[in-house]
Motif scaffolding. Structure first.
Motif, PDB file in Angstrom:
ATOM      1  N   TRP A   1      46.649   0.476 -36.208  1.00 10.16           N
ATOM      2  CA  TRP A   1      47.082  -0.152 -37.452  1.00 10.16           C
ATOM      3  C   TRP A   1      46.242  -1.368 -37.824  1.00 10.16           C
ATOM      4  O   TRP A   1      46.170  -1.748 -38.997  1.00 10.16           O
ATOM      5  CB  TRP A   1      48.547  -0.580 -37.345  1.00 10.16           C
ATOM      6  CG  TRP A   1      48.806  -1.591 -36.271  1.00 10.16           C
ATOM      7  CD1 TRP A   1      49.101  -1.354 -34.979  1.00 10.16           C
ATOM      8  CD2 TRP A   1      48.752  -3.029 -36.408  1.00 10.16           C
ATOM      9  NE1 TRP A   1      49.244  -2.530 -34.270  1.00 10.16           N
ATOM     10  CE2 TRP A   1      49.043  -3.569 -35.115  1.00 10.16           C
ATOM     11  CE3 TRP A   1      48.500  -3.888 -37.461  1.00 10.16           C
ATOM     12  CZ2 TRP A   1      49.082  -4.948 -34.885  1.00 10.16           C
ATOM     13  CZ3 TRP A   1      48.542  -5.257 -37.234  1.00 10.16           C
ATOM     14  CH2 TRP A   1      48.829  -5.764 -35.957  1.00 10.16           C
TER      15      TRP A   1
ATOM     16  N   THR B   1      50.702  -1.637 -47.313  1.00 11.92           N
ATOM     17  CA  THR B   1      49.270  -1.856 -47.175  1.00 11.92           C
ATOM     18  C   THR B   1      48.508  -0.788 -47.932  1.00 11.92           C
ATOM     19  O   THR B   1      48.827   0.388 -47.852  1.00 11.92           O
ATOM     20  CB  THR B   1      48.869  -1.815 -45.696  1.00 11.92           C
ATOM     21  OG1 THR B   1      49.655  -2.759 -44.995  1.00 11.92           O
ATOM     22  CG2 THR B   1      47.422  -2.148 -45.530  1.00 11.92           C
ATOM     23  N   THR B   2      47.488  -1.185 -48.656  1.00  9.67           N
ATOM     24  CA  THR B   2      46.712  -0.229 -49.441  1.00  9.67           C
ATOM     25  C   THR B   2      45.455   0.157 -48.701  1.00  9.67           C
ATOM     26  O   THR B   2      45.005  -0.504 -47.779  1.00  9.67           O
ATOM     27  CB  THR B   2      46.319  -0.850 -50.794  1.00  9.67           C
ATOM     28  OG1 THR B   2      45.418  -1.921 -50.545  1.00  9.67           O
ATOM     29  CG2 THR B   2      47.536  -1.371 -51.536  1.00  9.67           C
ATOM     30  N   THR B   3      44.847   1.243 -49.145  1.00 13.58           N
ATOM     31  CA  THR B   3      43.602   1.697 -48.519  1.00 13.58           C
ATOM     32  C   THR B   3      42.471   0.727 -48.784  1.00 13.58           C
ATOM     33  O   THR B   3      41.451   0.775 -48.113  1.00 13.58           O
ATOM     34  CB  THR B   3      43.217   3.090 -49.051  1.00 13.58           C
ATOM     35  OG1 THR B   3      43.145   3.031 -50.486  1.00 13.58           O
ATOM     36  CG2 THR B   3      44.240   4.119 -48.650  1.00 13.58           C
TER      37      THR B   3
ATOM     38  N   ARG C   1      42.834  -6.913 -43.384  1.00 17.37           N
ATOM     39  CA  ARG C   1      41.619  -7.468 -43.985  1.00 17.37           C
ATOM     40  C   ARG C   1      41.472  -8.959 -43.697  1.00 17.37           C
ATOM     41  O   ARG C   1      40.361  -9.454 -43.498  1.00 17.37           O
ATOM     42  CB  ARG C   1      41.659  -7.215 -45.492  1.00 17.37           C
ATOM     43  CG  ARG C   1      40.505  -7.789 -46.263  1.00 17.37           C
ATOM     44  CD  ARG C   1      40.545  -7.285 -47.695  1.00 17.37           C
ATOM     45  NE  ARG C   1      39.549  -7.931 -48.527  1.00 17.37           N
ATOM     46  CZ  ARG C   1      39.309  -7.591 -49.797  1.00 17.37           C
ATOM     47  NH1 ARG C   1      39.997  -6.605 -50.348  1.00 17.37           N
ATOM     48  NH2 ARG C   1      38.395  -8.228 -50.498  1.00 17.37           N
TER      49      ARG C   1
ATOM     50  N   PRO D   1      38.593   5.476 -46.778  1.00 18.08           N
ATOM     51  CA  PRO D   1      40.031   5.513 -46.611  1.00 18.08           C
ATOM     52  C   PRO D   1      40.434   6.675 -45.701  1.00 18.08           C
ATOM     53  O   PRO D   1      39.944   7.784 -45.815  1.00 18.08           O
ATOM     54  CB  PRO D   1      40.544   5.722 -48.046  1.00 18.08           C
ATOM     55  CG  PRO D   1      39.467   5.167 -48.902  1.00 18.08           C
ATOM     56  CD  PRO D   1      38.197   5.470 -48.194  1.00 18.08           C
TER      57      PRO D   1
ATOM     58  N   ARG E   1      43.642  -1.700 -40.781  1.00 13.45           N
ATOM     59  CA  ARG E   1      44.024  -1.903 -42.181  1.00 13.45           C
ATOM     60  C   ARG E   1      44.151  -3.380 -42.538  1.00 13.45           C
ATOM     61  O   ARG E   1      44.431  -3.727 -43.679  1.00 13.45           O
ATOM     62  CB  ARG E   1      45.358  -1.194 -42.454  1.00 13.45           C
ATOM     63  CG  ARG E   1      45.321   0.307 -42.209  1.00 13.45           C
ATOM     64  CD  ARG E   1      46.554   0.984 -42.768  1.00 13.45           C
ATOM     65  NE  ARG E   1      47.780   0.534 -42.121  1.00 13.45           N
ATOM     66  CZ  ARG E   1      48.297   1.094 -41.027  1.00 13.45           C
ATOM     67  NH1 ARG E   1      47.664   2.089 -40.442  1.00 13.45           N
ATOM     68  NH2 ARG E   1      49.425   0.647 -40.511  1.00 13.45           N
TER      69      ARG E   1
ATOM     70  N   GLU F   1      42.456  -2.165 -47.955  1.00 11.26           N
ATOM     71  CA  GLU F   1      42.426  -3.092 -46.827  1.00 11.26           C
ATOM     72  C   GLU F   1      41.850  -2.455 -45.574  1.00 11.26           C
ATOM     73  O   GLU F   1      42.004  -2.976 -44.479  1.00 11.26           O
ATOM     74  CB  GLU F   1      43.828  -3.629 -46.553  1.00 11.26           C
ATOM     75  CG  GLU F   1      44.324  -4.516 -47.686  1.00 11.26           C
ATOM     76  CD  GLU F   1      45.695  -5.075 -47.413  1.00 11.26           C
ATOM     77  OE1 GLU F   1      46.414  -4.518 -46.560  1.00 11.26           O
ATOM     78  OE2 GLU F   1      46.059  -6.069 -48.039  1.00 11.26           O
ATOM     79  N   GLN F   2      41.165  -1.311 -45.747  1.00 10.04           N
ATOM     80  CA  GLN F   2      40.467  -0.731 -44.602  1.00 10.04           C
ATOM     81  C   GLN F   2      39.358  -1.671 -44.159  1.00 10.04           C
ATOM     82  O   GLN F   2      38.886  -2.519 -44.906  1.00 10.04           O
ATOM     83  CB  GLN F   2      39.843   0.626 -45.005  1.00 10.04           C
ATOM     84  CG  GLN F   2      40.861   1.688 -45.405  1.00 10.04           C
ATOM     85  CD  GLN F   2      41.575   2.269 -44.205  1.00 10.04           C
ATOM     86  OE1 GLN F   2      41.002   2.340 -43.146  1.00 10.04           O
ATOM     87  NE2 GLN F   2      42.818   2.654 -44.381  1.00 10.04           N
TER      88      GLN F   2
ATOM     89  N   ARG G   1      46.772   6.797 -41.982  1.00 12.82           N
ATOM     90  CA  ARG G   1      47.230   5.688 -41.163  1.00 12.82           C
ATOM     91  C   ARG G   1      47.286   6.130 -39.708  1.00 12.82           C
ATOM     92  O   ARG G   1      47.752   7.219 -39.382  1.00 12.82           O
ATOM     93  CB  ARG G   1      48.608   5.219 -41.630  1.00 12.82           C
ATOM     94  CG  ARG G   1      48.590   4.626 -43.031  1.00 12.82           C
ATOM     95  CD  ARG G   1      50.000   4.345 -43.510  1.00 12.82           C
ATOM     96  NE  ARG G   1      49.976   3.844 -44.873  1.00 12.82           N
ATOM     97  CZ  ARG G   1      49.913   2.569 -45.184  1.00 12.82           C
ATOM     98  NH1 ARG G   1      49.832   1.677 -44.230  1.00 12.82           N
ATOM     99  NH2 ARG G   1      49.905   2.177 -46.438  1.00 12.82           N
TER     100      ARG G   1
END
Length: 422
Positions: free
Chosen positions: A291, A2-4, A296, A13, A294, A6-7, A16
């Protein structure tokens, strides 16, 4: 991985996290008071619910009479749920919540007074239960509609996770505490403590600002308008369909007393463990919700969570090891909380303020009625076949239904929390 990116929308950001995000409690004093007041009142209501059941049994010595307590609660909750949402979209939600909380407190005082004076009337208790359900049907849409006005959109998912902990904690702790208090101090003590507990909720409501709905024009909010709105908003509509798949098709609660004996050779204590396991999992779903910030695509998350619920229930129907069964039920409860958090967040973010009360009213009807239909379906299938067929078949039916909804609801799968579309 998962990338930032998808915050949650609007969040910077961050590292985690695993545990629940406490940002709403830190940034909003109003939400903090509402959350704390809700925690205290949920525990009090759990105490009172058990105390009333115990008192009805003490008066009648009839399990059927105790079962009627649930019926006298369910019917007003469903009947007034939709209208409570319409009222919440018409009047000042703060005043509605305050009035409903006052009504609940008065009913608890009435219970305590009756207990102190020695009144032993089962119909009096049924009447109190019915009026309590009416107050709940009025306060719940108002309270849920307030939260998007107290917090920015990027904090609503975390707020719903925190609220899920309140409900589950009250469900777990309230009845246990109620049993202890009734045993030590009698029904008078339990009802008095519940009446005092409502002071926290009353204080939280009193301190809130005015919460008039953001309505366009002077048109009165109607239940039919809310249903028409929902009929034209496929993503919001899908949140209800997915919940019904889980609660109607794969809800084994009604079979717990039977399988405690037939599968595990247990007794009432075994039944208690089976009932508690999903609640423990649900509580963990809120505690370990960090979690989720994160994620989206909330629609995908709901579909996966409900599929996990159905799978856990289906496998539970195949095992005869009690501890494995309890673990599977806890997984199901965890999955249900994850689904609920994202469903509530979608309703609060994607729906306009003037419709939030009515959508919450529909939510009450689904949440109150769905499990009861599930109990009826599971019991009927088990009677015609066996508990194993009812539980495993129901879980598989849930997974199949969710798969079909996923194929049908392409827009729901693509729902983006950064660009919410109802």
């Amino acid at each position: 991985m998962t990338t930032t990116q998808e915050q949650e929308p609007g969040q910077a950001p961050s590292r985690r996290r695993l545990l629940a995000d406490l940002t709403p409690l830190r940034t909003s004093a109003d939400f903090r008071r509402l959350w704390f007041g809700g925690t205290v009142s949920w525990v009090g209501q759990g105490m009172t619910a058990l105390a009333i059941s115990l008192q009805v049994y003490e008066i009648t010595r009839s399990p059927f009479s105790v079962g009627l307590v649930g019926l006298f609660s369910l019917v007003p909750l469903v009947a007034f749920g939709l209208y409570g949402g319409a009222i919440a979209d018409t009047v000042d939600r703060r005043k509605l919540g305050l009035s409903s909380a006052c009504g609940s407190a008065v009913l608890s005082v009435a219970l305590a007074t009756a207990a102190f004076t020695g009144l032993r009337s089962v119909w009096f208790l049924y009447g109190i239960v019915s009026l309590q359900a009416v107050c709940a049907a009025l306060i719940s849409p108002a309270r849920s509609s307030m939260i998007p006005r107290l917090l920015p959109p990027e904090q609503l998912r975390a707020a719903n996770a925190l609220n899920s902990m309140v409900m589950t904690f009250g469900t777990l702790v309230g009845p246990s505490l109620g049993g202890i208090i009734v045993g030590v101090g009698g029904f008078q003590a339990a009802y008095t403590i519940d009446a005092l507990a409502f002071s926290a909720s009353l204080y939280a409501m009193w301190r809130l600002p005015s919460m008039l709905p953001d309505r366009k024009g002077d048109k009165r909010a109607s239940v039919l308008d809310g249903l028409r709105f929902l009929a034209t908003r496929p993503n919001l509509r899908m949140t209800f369909f997915t919940d019904l798949c889980a609660m109607v098709l794969a809800h084994p609660r009604a079979l717990f007393p039977a399988i405690a004996v037939l599968w595990y050779g247990g007794d009432a204590r075994t039944t208690g463990l089976l009932v508690a396991a999903p609640a423990v999992g649900a509580l963990l779903g809120g505690v370990l919700s960090g979690w989720q910030g994160r994620i989206r695509h909330h629609g995908q998350a709901i579909l996966v969570a409900v599929a996990c619920w159905g799978t856990a229930v289906a496998v539970f129907g195949l095992t005869r090891n009690l501890w494995i069964g309890l673990l599977l039920l806890a997984v199901a409860g965890y999955s249900d909380t994850v689904s609920m958090i994202f469903r509530n967040t979608m309703m609060q973010v994607a729906a306009p303020d003037e419709m939030r009360g009515r959508l919450q009213g529909v939510f009450i009807v689904v949440v109150a009625g769905g499990p009861r239909l599930g109990d009826f379906l599971a019991g009927s299938v088990a009677d015609l076949t066996s508990p194993a067929v009812a539980i495993t078949g129901g879980g598989l039916a849930c997974v199949l239904a969710i798969g079909l909804l996923a194929l049908y609801g392409r827009g729901f799968r693509r729902y983006d929390a950064h660009d919410p579309t109802p």
